[in-house]
Write a protein that holds these residues in place. Structure first.
Motif, PDB file in Angstrom:
ATOM      1  N   HIS A   1     -24.533  52.981  28.554  1.00  0.00           N
ATOM      2  CA  HIS A   1     -23.638  51.833  28.465  1.00  0.00           C
ATOM      3  C   HIS A   1     -23.756  51.177  27.079  1.00  0.00           C
ATOM      4  CE1 HIS A   1     -21.613  48.233  30.326  1.00  0.00           C
ATOM      5  NE2 HIS A   1     -22.161  47.690  29.257  1.00  0.00           N
ATOM      6  N   ILE A   2     -24.973  50.984  26.628  1.00  0.00           N
ATOM      7  CA  ILE A   2     -25.204  50.395  25.305  1.00  0.00           C
ATOM      8  C   ILE A   2     -24.629  51.298  24.209  1.00  0.00           C
ATOM      9  CG2 ILE A   2     -27.017  49.783  23.633  1.00  0.00           C
ATOM     10  CD1 ILE A   2     -28.674  48.871  26.150  1.00  0.00           C
ATOM     11  N   TYR A   3     -24.776  52.587  24.385  1.00  0.00           N
ATOM     12  CA  TYR A   3     -24.225  53.540  23.425  1.00  0.00           C
ATOM     13  C   TYR A   3     -22.703  53.457  23.397  1.00  0.00           C
ATOM     14  CZ  TYR A   3     -25.473  57.413  20.358  1.00  0.00           C
ATOM     15  OH  TYR A   3     -25.705  58.192  19.267  1.00  0.00           O
ATOM     16  N   CYS A   4     -22.078  53.232  24.559  1.00  0.00           N
ATOM     17  CA  CYS A   4     -20.627  52.999  24.597  1.00  0.00           C
ATOM     18  C   CYS A   4     -20.274  51.777  23.758  1.00  0.00           C
ATOM     19  CB  CYS A   4     -20.141  52.799  26.035  1.00  0.00           C
ATOM     20  SG  CYS A   4     -20.016  54.308  27.004  1.00  0.00           S
ATOM     21  N   GLY A   5     -21.098  50.747  23.829  1.00  0.00           N
ATOM     22  CA  GLY A   5     -20.888  49.558  23.012  1.00  0.00           C
ATOM     23  C   GLY A   5     -20.985  49.866  21.529  1.00  0.00           C
ATOM     24  N   LYS A   6     -21.877  50.778  21.156  1.00  0.00           N
ATOM     25  CA  LYS A   6     -21.996  51.194  19.753  1.00  0.00           C
ATOM     26  C   LYS A   6     -20.715  51.900  19.309  1.00  0.00           C
ATOM     27  CE  LYS A   6     -23.991  54.638  16.784  1.00  0.00           C
ATOM     28  NZ  LYS A   6     -22.736  54.844  16.081  1.00  0.00           N
ATOM     29  N   PHE A   7     -20.204  52.801  20.158  1.00  0.00           N
ATOM     30  CA  PHE A   7     -18.958  53.487  19.817  1.00  0.00           C
ATOM     31  C   PHE A   7     -17.791  52.500  19.739  1.00  0.00           C
ATOM     32  CE2 PHE A   7     -20.823  57.525  21.803  1.00  0.00           C
ATOM     33  CZ  PHE A   7     -21.249  57.991  20.575  1.00  0.00           C
ATOM     34  N   LEU A   8     -17.770  51.545  20.639  1.00  0.00           N
ATOM     35  CA  LEU A   8     -16.745  50.496  20.618  1.00  0.00           C
ATOM     36  C   LEU A   8     -16.765  49.770  19.274  1.00  0.00           C
ATOM     37  CD1 LEU A   8     -14.842  48.647  22.646  1.00  0.00           C
ATOM     38  CD2 LEU A   8     -16.793  47.136  22.450  1.00  0.00           C
ATOM     39  N   ASN A   9     -17.953  49.426  18.828  1.00  0.00           N
ATOM     40  CA  ASN A   9     -18.105  48.741  17.543  1.00  0.00           C
ATOM     41  C   ASN A   9     -17.676  49.634  16.375  1.00  0.00           C
ATOM     42  OD1 ASN A   9     -18.905  46.355  16.093  1.00  0.00           O
ATOM     43  ND2 ASN A   9     -20.663  47.535  15.358  1.00  0.00           N
ATOM     44  N   ASP A  10     -18.005  50.928  16.462  1.00  0.00           N
ATOM     45  CA  ASP A  10     -17.569  51.861  15.411  1.00  0.00           C
ATOM     46  C   ASP A  10     -16.049  51.910  15.314  1.00  0.00           C
ATOM     47  OD1 ASP A  10     -20.200  52.452  14.811  1.00  0.00           O
ATOM     48  OD2 ASP A  10     -20.200  54.392  15.844  1.00  0.00           O
ATOM     49  N   PHE A  11     -15.383  52.003  16.470  1.00  0.00           N
ATOM     50  CA  PHE A  11     -13.918  52.008  16.462  1.00  0.00           C
ATOM     51  C   PHE A  11     -13.366  50.686  15.950  1.00  0.00           C
ATOM     52  CE2 PHE A  11     -14.002  55.599  19.590  1.00  0.00           C
ATOM     53  CZ  PHE A  11     -13.121  56.447  18.916  1.00  0.00           C
ATOM     54  N   LYS A  12     -14.002  49.590  16.352  1.00  0.00           N
ATOM     55  CA  LYS A  12     -13.551  48.259  15.918  1.00  0.00           C
ATOM     56  C   LYS A  12     -13.553  48.152  14.399  1.00  0.00           C
ATOM     57  CE  LYS A  12     -14.946  43.410  16.178  1.00  0.00           C
ATOM     58  NZ  LYS A  12     -15.964  42.493  16.678  1.00  0.00           N
ATOM     59  N   GLN A  13     -14.568  48.744  13.777  1.00  0.00           N
ATOM     60  CA  GLN A  13     -14.702  48.668  12.315  1.00  0.00           C
ATOM     61  C   GLN A  13     -14.117  49.898  11.611  1.00  0.00           C
ATOM     62  OE1 GLN A  13     -18.805  47.801  11.435  1.00  0.00           O
ATOM     63  NE2 GLN A  13     -18.833  46.014  12.771  1.00  0.00           N
ATOM     64  N   ASP A  14     -13.351  50.697  12.357  1.00  0.00           N
ATOM     65  CA  ASP A  14     -12.721  51.915  11.822  1.00  0.00           C
ATOM     66  C   ASP A  14     -13.739  52.856  11.189  1.00  0.00           C
ATOM     67  OD1 ASP A  14     -10.080  51.194  12.590  1.00  0.00           O
ATOM     68  OD2 ASP A  14     -10.000  49.808  10.884  1.00  0.00           O
ATOM     69  N   ARG A  15     -14.883  53.001  11.869  1.00  0.00           N
ATOM     70  CA  ARG A  15     -15.949  53.882  11.383  1.00  0.00           C
ATOM     71  C   ARG A  15     -16.247  55.027  12.335  1.00  0.00           C
ATOM     72  NH1 ARG A  15     -21.123  50.753  10.713  1.00  0.00           N
ATOM     73  NH2 ARG A  15     -20.361  49.910  12.648  1.00  0.00           N
ATOM     74  N   ASN A  16     -15.317  55.382  13.195  1.00  0.00           N
ATOM     75  CA  ASN A  16     -15.559  56.479  14.131  1.00  0.00           C
ATOM     76  C   ASN A  16     -15.690  57.795  13.367  1.00  0.00           C
ATOM     77  OD1 ASN A  16     -15.646  58.034  16.569  1.00  0.00           O
ATOM     78  ND2 ASN A  16     -13.540  58.602  16.129  1.00  0.00           N
ATOM     79  N   HIS A  17     -16.743  58.543  13.676  1.00  0.00           N
ATOM     80  CA  HIS A  17     -16.984  59.828  13.016  1.00  0.00           C
ATOM     81  C   HIS A  17     -16.961  60.994  13.998  1.00  0.00           C
ATOM     82  CE1 HIS A  17     -17.947  57.716   9.357  1.00  0.00           C
ATOM     83  NE2 HIS A  17     -18.843  56.990   9.990  1.00  0.00           N
ATOM     84  N   HIS A  18     -16.561  60.717  15.229  1.00  0.00           N
ATOM     85  CA  HIS A  18     -16.575  61.766  16.255  1.00  0.00           C
ATOM     86  C   HIS A  18     -15.164  62.193  16.616  1.00  0.00           C
ATOM     87  CE1 HIS A  18     -20.861  61.305  16.878  1.00  0.00           C
ATOM     88  NE2 HIS A  18     -20.696  60.002  17.005  1.00  0.00           N
ATOM     89  N   SER A  19     -15.045  63.425  17.052  1.00  0.00           N
ATOM     90  CA  SER A  19     -13.750  63.965  17.451  1.00  0.00           C
ATOM     91  C   SER A  19     -13.460  63.622  18.909  1.00  0.00           C
ATOM     92  CB  SER A  19     -13.746  65.487  17.289  1.00  0.00           C
ATOM     93  OG  SER A  19     -14.587  66.074  18.274  1.00  0.00           O
ATOM     94  N   HIS A  20     -12.217  63.834  19.307  1.00  0.00           N
ATOM     95  CA  HIS A  20     -11.856  63.625  20.707  1.00  0.00           C
ATOM     96  C   HIS A  20     -12.617  64.583  21.609  1.00  0.00           C
ATOM     97  CE1 HIS A  20      -9.188  67.182  21.194  1.00  0.00           C
ATOM     98  NE2 HIS A  20      -9.012  67.029  19.891  1.00  0.00           N
ATOM     99  N   THR A  21     -12.976  65.754  21.110  1.00  0.00           N
ATOM    100  CA  THR A  21     -13.749  66.716  21.908  1.00  0.00           C
ATOM    101  C   THR A  21     -15.143  66.176  22.218  1.00  0.00           C
ATOM    102  OG1 THR A  21     -12.535  68.510  20.836  1.00  0.00           O
ATOM    103  CG2 THR A  21     -14.544  69.108  22.018  1.00  0.00           C
ATOM    104  N   PHE A  22     -15.760  65.545  21.230  1.00  0.00           N
ATOM    105  CA  PHE A  22     -17.068  64.926  21.458  1.00  0.00           C
ATOM    106  C   PHE A  22     -16.980  63.917  22.604  1.00  0.00           C
ATOM    107  CE2 PHE A  22     -19.732  61.193  20.848  1.00  0.00           C
ATOM    108  CZ  PHE A  22     -21.004  61.750  20.862  1.00  0.00           C
ATOM    109  N   TYR A  23     -15.968  63.064  22.561  1.00  0.00           N
ATOM    110  CA  TYR A  23     -15.832  62.035  23.600  1.00  0.00           C
ATOM    111  C   TYR A  23     -15.485  62.635  24.960  1.00  0.00           C
ATOM    112  CZ  TYR A  23     -16.241  58.622  19.906  1.00  0.00           C
ATOM    113  OH  TYR A  23     -16.711  57.877  18.865  1.00  0.00           O
ATOM    114  N   ARG A  24     -14.805  63.758  24.969  1.00  0.00           N
ATOM    115  CA  ARG A  24     -14.531  64.438  26.255  1.00  0.00           C
ATOM    116  C   ARG A  24     -15.850  64.864  26.910  1.00  0.00           C
ATOM    117  NH1 ARG A  24      -9.049  65.483  26.827  1.00  0.00           N
ATOM    118  NH2 ARG A  24      -7.907  65.445  24.863  1.00  0.00           N
TER     119      ARG A  24
END
Length: 144
Positions: free
Chosen positions: A99-122
């Motif tokens: 859950h906390i890691y989801c929050g980290k990804f949320l923050n990455d997307f918020k700051q336009d810093r996502n480095h993972h592909s849609h496959t990773f999230y699948r």
């Protein structure tokens, strides 16, 4: 105690609903190319995480701790037949980290810093399913 158990189960369901849907939003967000969709996903993810998933997690753990305290003697002072409960608690702790890691990804997307592909999230999206299956079997079957 049945009311406490009922509320615990209700919030488990809502927590898992959020944990299933949030990474699915990450999948679609990672695939988006336009600014309007990017901003829309940020709003959806924030509302889901802070408005539903996190409060549900807190209430799930709160009611779960209440049940543990209420059944303290049965759960921890009796030596046999509660190994399933100890494993369940470990899995819940792992789920909290997820859950906390989801929050980290949320923050990455918020700051336009996502480095993972849609496959990773699948693939990331499948993890809570495994936890749910094991926890449900542990609770209902109590194999050890």
């Amino acid at each position: 105690m049945l009311w406490i158990k009922a509320f615990h189960i209700i919030f488990v369901v809502t927590w898992f609903a959020g944990l299933f849907y949030l990474p699915r939003l990450f999948v679609y967000h990672a695939m988006t190319k336009d600014a309007i969709s990017n901003e829309q996903f940020k709003v959806m993810e924030r509302k889901l995480f802070y408005g539903i998933t996190t409060p549900s997690a807190i209430l799930t753990v709160g009611f779960g701790v209440w049940l543990l305290v209420a059944y303290w003697w049965d759960a921890f002072l009796v030596v046999t037949g509660v190994g399933w409960l100890h494993l369940k608690i470990v899995l819940v702790l792992i789920l909290i980290v997820y859950h906390i890691y989801c929050g980290k990804f949320l923050n990455d997307f918020k700051q336009d810093r996502n480095h993972h592909s849609h496959t990773f999230y699948r693939w990331f999206n499948e993890f809570p399913v495994l936890i749910l299956i094991v926890v449900m079997i542990l609770v209902e079957v109590q194999p050890f």
